[in-house]
Scaffold this active site. Sequence first.
Site, PDB file in Angstrom:
ATOM      1  N   VAL A 118     -22.238  22.080  32.599  1.00  0.00           N
ATOM      2  CA  VAL A 118     -23.458  22.046  31.551  1.00  0.00           C
ATOM      3  C   VAL A 118     -24.682  21.694  32.341  1.00  0.00           C
ATOM      4  CG1 VAL A 118     -23.893  19.460  31.608  1.00  0.00           C
ATOM      5  CG2 VAL A 118     -23.712  21.471  29.205  1.00  0.00           C
ATOM      6  N   TYR A 119     -25.270  21.034  32.948  1.00  0.00           N
ATOM      7  CA  TYR A 119     -26.543  21.075  33.867  1.00  0.00           C
ATOM      8  C   TYR A 119     -27.431  22.626  33.867  1.00  0.00           C
ATOM      9  CZ  TYR A 119     -24.940  16.429  34.676  1.00  0.00           C
ATOM     10  OH  TYR A 119     -24.867  15.083  35.321  1.00  0.00           O
ATOM     11  N   SER A 120     -28.257  22.906  33.744  1.00  0.00           N
ATOM     12  CA  SER A 120     -29.216  22.180  32.917  1.00  0.00           C
ATOM     13  C   SER A 120     -29.750  22.866  31.573  1.00  0.00           C
ATOM     14  CB  SER A 120     -30.566  21.977  33.560  1.00  0.00           C
ATOM     15  OG  SER A 120     -30.697  23.115  34.292  1.00  0.00           O
ATOM     16  N   GLY A 164     -25.133  25.809  33.936  1.00  0.00           N
ATOM     17  CA  GLY A 164     -24.539  26.530  34.808  1.00  0.00           C
ATOM     18  C   GLY A 164     -25.702  26.881  35.716  1.00  0.00           C
ATOM     19  N   GLU A 165     -27.129  25.913  35.945  1.00  0.00           N
ATOM     20  CA  GLU A 165     -27.883  26.525  35.806  1.00  0.00           C
ATOM     21  C   GLU A 165     -27.449  25.377  37.937  1.00  0.00           C
ATOM     22  OE1 GLU A 165     -29.067  27.977  32.893  1.00  0.00           O
ATOM     23  OE2 GLU A 165     -28.711  26.211  33.478  1.00  0.00           O
TER      24      GLU A 165
END
Length: 316
Positions: A52-54, A63-64
Amino acid sequence: MEKRKIGHSELSVAPLSFGGNVFGWTADESTSFQLLDAFVAAGFNLIDTADVYSRWVPGNNGGESETIIGKWLKQSGKRDQVVIATKLGAEMAPDKKGLSKEYVKQAVEDSLRRLQTDYIDLYQTHYDDLNTPVQETLEALDKLINEGKVRVIGASNFTPERLTESLEVSEKLGYAAYQSLQPEYNLYDRQNYETQYEPIVQQYGLSVISYYSLASGFLTGKYRSEADLSKSPRGQGVKKYLDDRGQSILKALDEVAEQYNATPAQVSLAWLMARPGIAAPIASATSVDQLHEIAKAAELKLDEAAIDKLTTASAW
């Protein structure tokens, strides 16, 4: 550098974990690569992230952080030098969340793709899913280990009751068991962990990878009054620490930091590293200088008197 085992597993980690929540948020791709290179060069290996980040950043979808780590792994060729810890279960989309068997299967494939790797070293359930029996989740995670997609599993943000139930189910049914716990734990936020979770950690031999290890920056000594809260966007989250107990902790940190020619942040992390069951507190940095500063915590061996001073000042 000294390595610590994760539970009863074969994973060993240096005593500081890099918090990958900054990747794709306050650290762009280029800076993230520099940070990861510097972290490994300093002798550390545990990189903690989550699918879930960010997602909270406007324009991001989640997914970043994993994507940046994946590009770095591919470009640097350092996959075998690091322990990648990621998490699943937080909401990525209305239909992409939780710990059901089907979603576990989908989430791991998504993370593997973003991380550009064949396996995840430590796969952690980020949040509990009360709509899914723990047996279903553990069966799905056990399957991932048998398939070689995951090496070890851990939990975060479970109630003590559900954590205990999970460990008992694994024991009873022969599934892979959680080997680590990721709770909120620092010099200020002690009571919940020490009363609710530490007994479970000790009973089952879990390793702890603590988050908010510096209490949102309060334990760096940067925020000492309400006037200091405007120094950064995180300032308002620190307001709750500015009580008598918080000031007592800062005073003890200052005294120990002076004794060891260290910073309050280094001392705070060193205190955590000296606690029983703690494998690697998580800390983030957004510059290489910042990273080098917190990394020195791993070289700081506090004596009993210093540890007692901090423990007493932060007593709840």
